[in-house]
Design a protein around this motif. Structure first.
Motif, PDB file in Angstrom:
ATOM      1  N   LEU A   1      48.377  44.572  38.771  1.00 53.33           N
ATOM      2  CA  LEU A   1      48.007  44.044  37.466  1.00 53.33           C
ATOM      3  C   LEU A   1      49.009  44.416  36.385  1.00 53.33           C
ATOM      4  O   LEU A   1      49.142  43.712  35.375  1.00 53.33           O
ATOM      5  CB  LEU A   1      46.605  44.531  37.085  1.00 53.33           C
ATOM      6  CG  LEU A   1      45.473  43.918  37.927  1.00 53.33           C
ATOM      7  CD1 LEU A   1      44.160  44.647  37.660  1.00 53.33           C
ATOM      8  CD2 LEU A   1      45.335  42.427  37.642  1.00 53.33           C
ATOM      9  N   ALA A   2      49.728  45.508  36.587  1.00 52.46           N
ATOM     10  CA  ALA A   2      50.780  45.866  35.636  1.00 52.46           C
ATOM     11  C   ALA A   2      51.892  44.831  35.658  1.00 52.46           C
ATOM     12  O   ALA A   2      52.538  44.553  34.635  1.00 52.46           O
ATOM     13  CB  ALA A   2      51.334  47.251  35.963  1.00 52.46           C
ATOM     14  N   ALA A   3      52.119  44.247  36.838  1.00 57.00           N
ATOM     15  CA  ALA A   3      53.143  43.208  36.968  1.00 57.00           C
ATOM     16  C   ALA A   3      52.622  41.853  36.513  1.00 57.00           C
ATOM     17  O   ALA A   3      53.369  41.039  35.962  1.00 57.00           O
ATOM     18  CB  ALA A   3      53.627  43.130  38.412  1.00 57.00           C
ATOM     19  N   ASP A   4      51.327  41.609  36.757  1.00 57.83           N
ATOM     20  CA  ASP A   4      50.719  40.334  36.363  1.00 57.83           C
ATOM     21  C   ASP A   4      49.252  40.582  36.010  1.00 57.83           C
ATOM     22  O   ASP A   4      48.404  40.682  36.904  1.00 57.83           O
ATOM     23  CB  ASP A   4      50.815  39.312  37.499  1.00 57.83           C
ATOM     24  CG  ASP A   4      50.155  37.985  37.153  1.00 57.83           C
ATOM     25  OD1 ASP A   4      49.708  37.820  35.990  1.00 57.83           O
ATOM     26  OD2 ASP A   4      50.076  37.101  38.025  1.00 57.83           O
ATOM     27  N   PRO A   5      48.927  40.697  34.726  1.00 60.70           N
ATOM     28  CA  PRO A   5      47.544  40.990  34.315  1.00 60.70           C
ATOM     29  C   PRO A   5      46.525  39.942  34.752  1.00 60.70           C
ATOM     30  O   PRO A   5      45.320  40.206  34.719  1.00 60.70           O
ATOM     31  CB  PRO A   5      47.647  41.050  32.783  1.00 60.70           C
ATOM     32  CG  PRO A   5      49.079  41.336  32.502  1.00 60.70           C
ATOM     33  CD  PRO A   5      49.840  40.639  33.585  1.00 60.70           C
ATOM     34  N   ASP A   6      47.003  38.770  35.140  1.00 63.72           N
ATOM     35  CA  ASP A   6      46.094  37.692  35.541  1.00 63.72           C
ATOM     36  C   ASP A   6      46.021  37.504  37.055  1.00 63.72           C
ATOM     37  O   ASP A   6      45.516  36.481  37.518  1.00 63.72           O
ATOM     38  CB  ASP A   6      46.531  36.374  34.885  1.00 63.72           C
ATOM     39  CG  ASP A   6      46.428  36.419  33.371  1.00 63.72           C
ATOM     40  OD1 ASP A   6      45.472  37.016  32.862  1.00 63.72           O
ATOM     41  OD2 ASP A   6      47.320  35.853  32.702  1.00 63.72           O
ATOM     42  N   HIS A   7      46.534  38.470  37.812  1.00 66.30           N
ATOM     43  CA  HIS A   7      46.502  38.327  39.274  1.00 66.30           C
ATOM     44  C   HIS A   7      45.058  38.384  39.760  1.00 66.30           C
ATOM     45  O   HIS A   7      44.401  39.441  39.712  1.00 66.30           O
ATOM     46  CB  HIS A   7      47.332  39.432  39.935  1.00 66.30           C
ATOM     47  CG  HIS A   7      47.482  39.248  41.407  1.00 66.30           C
ATOM     48  ND1 HIS A   7      46.837  40.040  42.336  1.00 66.30           N
ATOM     49  CD2 HIS A   7      48.191  38.324  42.119  1.00 66.30           C
ATOM     50  CE1 HIS A   7      47.156  39.639  43.550  1.00 66.30           C
ATOM     51  NE2 HIS A   7      47.966  38.613  43.454  1.00 66.30           N
ATOM     52  N   VAL A   8      44.566  37.260  40.204  1.00 71.13           N
ATOM     53  CA  VAL A   8      43.131  37.114  40.489  1.00 71.13           C
ATOM     54  C   VAL A   8      42.656  38.068  41.588  1.00 71.13           C
ATOM     55  O   VAL A   8      41.617  38.716  41.453  1.00 71.13           O
ATOM     56  CB  VAL A   8      42.811  35.648  40.873  1.00 71.13           C
ATOM     57  CG1 VAL A   8      41.351  35.522  41.321  1.00 71.13           C
ATOM     58  CG2 VAL A   8      43.089  34.728  39.698  1.00 71.13           C
ATOM     59  N   GLY A   9      43.422  38.156  42.680  1.00 69.97           N
ATOM     60  CA  GLY A   9      42.992  39.020  43.783  1.00 69.97           C
ATOM     61  C   GLY A   9      42.833  40.462  43.359  1.00 69.97           C
ATOM     62  O   GLY A   9      41.887  41.152  43.781  1.00 69.97           O
ATOM     63  N   SER A  10      43.705  40.912  42.494  1.00 72.65           N
ATOM     64  CA  SER A  10      43.633  42.301  42.035  1.00 72.65           C
ATOM     65  C   SER A  10      42.516  42.494  41.015  1.00 72.65           C
ATOM     66  O   SER A  10      41.845  43.537  41.000  1.00 72.65           O
ATOM     67  CB  SER A  10      44.973  42.726  41.437  1.00 72.65           C
ATOM     68  OG  SER A  10      45.972  42.705  42.430  1.00 72.65           O
ATOM     69  N   LEU A  11      42.294  41.515  40.160  1.00 72.11           N
ATOM     70  CA  LEU A  11      41.188  41.601  39.203  1.00 72.11           C
ATOM     71  C   LEU A  11      39.842  41.682  39.931  1.00 72.11           C
ATOM     72  O   LEU A  11      39.006  42.529  39.623  1.00 72.11           O
ATOM     73  CB  LEU A  11      41.212  40.386  38.272  1.00 72.11           C
ATOM     74  CG  LEU A  11      42.287  40.366  37.187  1.00 72.11           C
ATOM     75  CD1 LEU A  11      42.363  38.988  36.543  1.00 72.11           C
ATOM     76  CD2 LEU A  11      42.008  41.429  36.130  1.00 72.11           C
ATOM     77  N   VAL A  12      39.669  40.801  40.902  1.00 73.39           N
ATOM     78  CA  VAL A  12      38.411  40.790  41.670  1.00 73.39           C
ATOM     79  C   VAL A  12      38.275  42.081  42.478  1.00 73.39           C
ATOM     80  O   VAL A  12      37.206  42.700  42.519  1.00 73.39           O
ATOM     81  CB  VAL A  12      38.352  39.557  42.589  1.00 73.39           C
ATOM     82  CG1 VAL A  12      37.148  39.640  43.515  1.00 73.39           C
ATOM     83  CG2 VAL A  12      38.294  38.277  41.761  1.00 73.39           C
TER      84      VAL A  12
END
Length: 214
Positions: free
Chosen positions: A188-199
Motif C-alpha cells: 500500500l505504500a507503493a500503491d494506496p489503492d491496491h485492492v488486494g492489499s486493502l482487502v
C-alpha cells in the motif's frame, strides 16, 4: 473410445476439423469472441456452442466453454472440455493453465501443482502460471512452499504488488498477523489503492479484533 492400432471415429473427426480450424475461425466463434470481449458471456456461450457444432475441433470454443462451465461450478464438465481441447492442441498454454486452475478448484491440489510445474518448466515467462502454483500451494496448506513461490515472484519483479499481497495472505493464514500486515502495508505504500492489499489488511485487522480499523 480409442483402440490399439487406430483412432476411434470421433477422435479422427476432431483431428480433421482441427486441421481446418487452424487456418480459420468460424463466423460463430468470431462472434462469440466479440461477445466475450464485451463481457456478454451469455451470448458468447450460445455462439461458442453453435460454433462447436460447426467445428467440433475448435480449441477456442472448447477452451472458452470450459471457462464458463467452471464459473458455473460445473467443474467436471469443464475439465472434460479442456481435456478434449488438449487432445487437439496438447501444448496450448492457456488451455493448460485453465485445466490446472479447475483442478485446484476441485481440491485436486497435487494434480494441479504437477500441471503448474510442467507449465512453468515449458513456459517460464508465464507469471500467471507461477501465481496459480503459489495459490494452489496455499490452498493445499503448504504455506512455506507458497510463501517461497510468492517471494520468488516478488524478487523477480519488486514492483509486483500482487506477490506482496500473496505473501501477506499466506502469513495471515499461518496466524502471523503482524508479518501479514507488514506485507500489505508495504504494497500500500507503493500503491494506496491496491485492492488486494486493502482487502487483505482489512481481514487481518478484523481477525486481530480491530473492527474499526477493518
Amino acid at each position: 473410445m480409442t483402440k490399439r492400432g487406430g483412432l476411434a471415429g470421433p477422435v479422427l473427426v476432431v483431428m480433421l476439423f482441427s486441421a481446418l480450424q487452424s487456418s480459420r475461425l468460424s463466423a460463430q466463434v468470431i462472434a462469440a469472441d466479440s461477445a466475450w470481449a464485451a463481457g456478454d458471456y451469455a451470448t458468447a456461450r450460445t455462439r461458442y456452442e453453435t460454433g462447436l457444432k460447426e467445428e467440433p475441433g475448435s480449441v477456442r470454443a472448447l477452451y472458452r466453454l470450459g471457462i464458463l462451465l467452471a464459473w458455473d461450478g460445473k467443474l467436471d464438465s469443464s475439465l472434460a472440455l479442456l481435456r478434449f481441447a488438449r487432445e487437439i492442441e496438447p501444448n496450448e498454454p492457456d488451455v493448460r493453465i485453465q485445466e490446472a486452475t479447475v483442478l485446484s478448484w476441485q481440491g485436486q491440489y497435487r494434480a494441479s501443482v504437477i500441471k503448474w510445474d510442467s507449465l512453468i518448466a515449458e513456459f517460464p515467462d508465464r507469471r500467471d502460471a507461477a501465481y496459480g502454483r503459489a495459490r494452489t500451494l496455499s490452498w493445499a496448506g503448504k504455506m512455506k512452499q507458497a510463501d517461497s513461490a510468492y517471494a520468488a515472484l516478488s524478487a523477480s519483479d519488486p514492483r509486483d504488488l500482487d506477490a506482496l499481497a500473496g505473501r501477506g495472505q499466506v502469513a495471515a493464514w499461518r496466524g502471523d498477523y503482524g508479518k501479514s500486515a507488514r506485507f500489505y502495508r508495504e504494497a500500500l505504500a507503493a500503491d494506496p489503492d491496491h485492492v488486494g492489499s486493502l482487502v487483505g489488511l482489512a481481514q487481518v485487522r478484523q481477525w486481530q479484533g480491530r473492527p474499526a480499523e477493518a
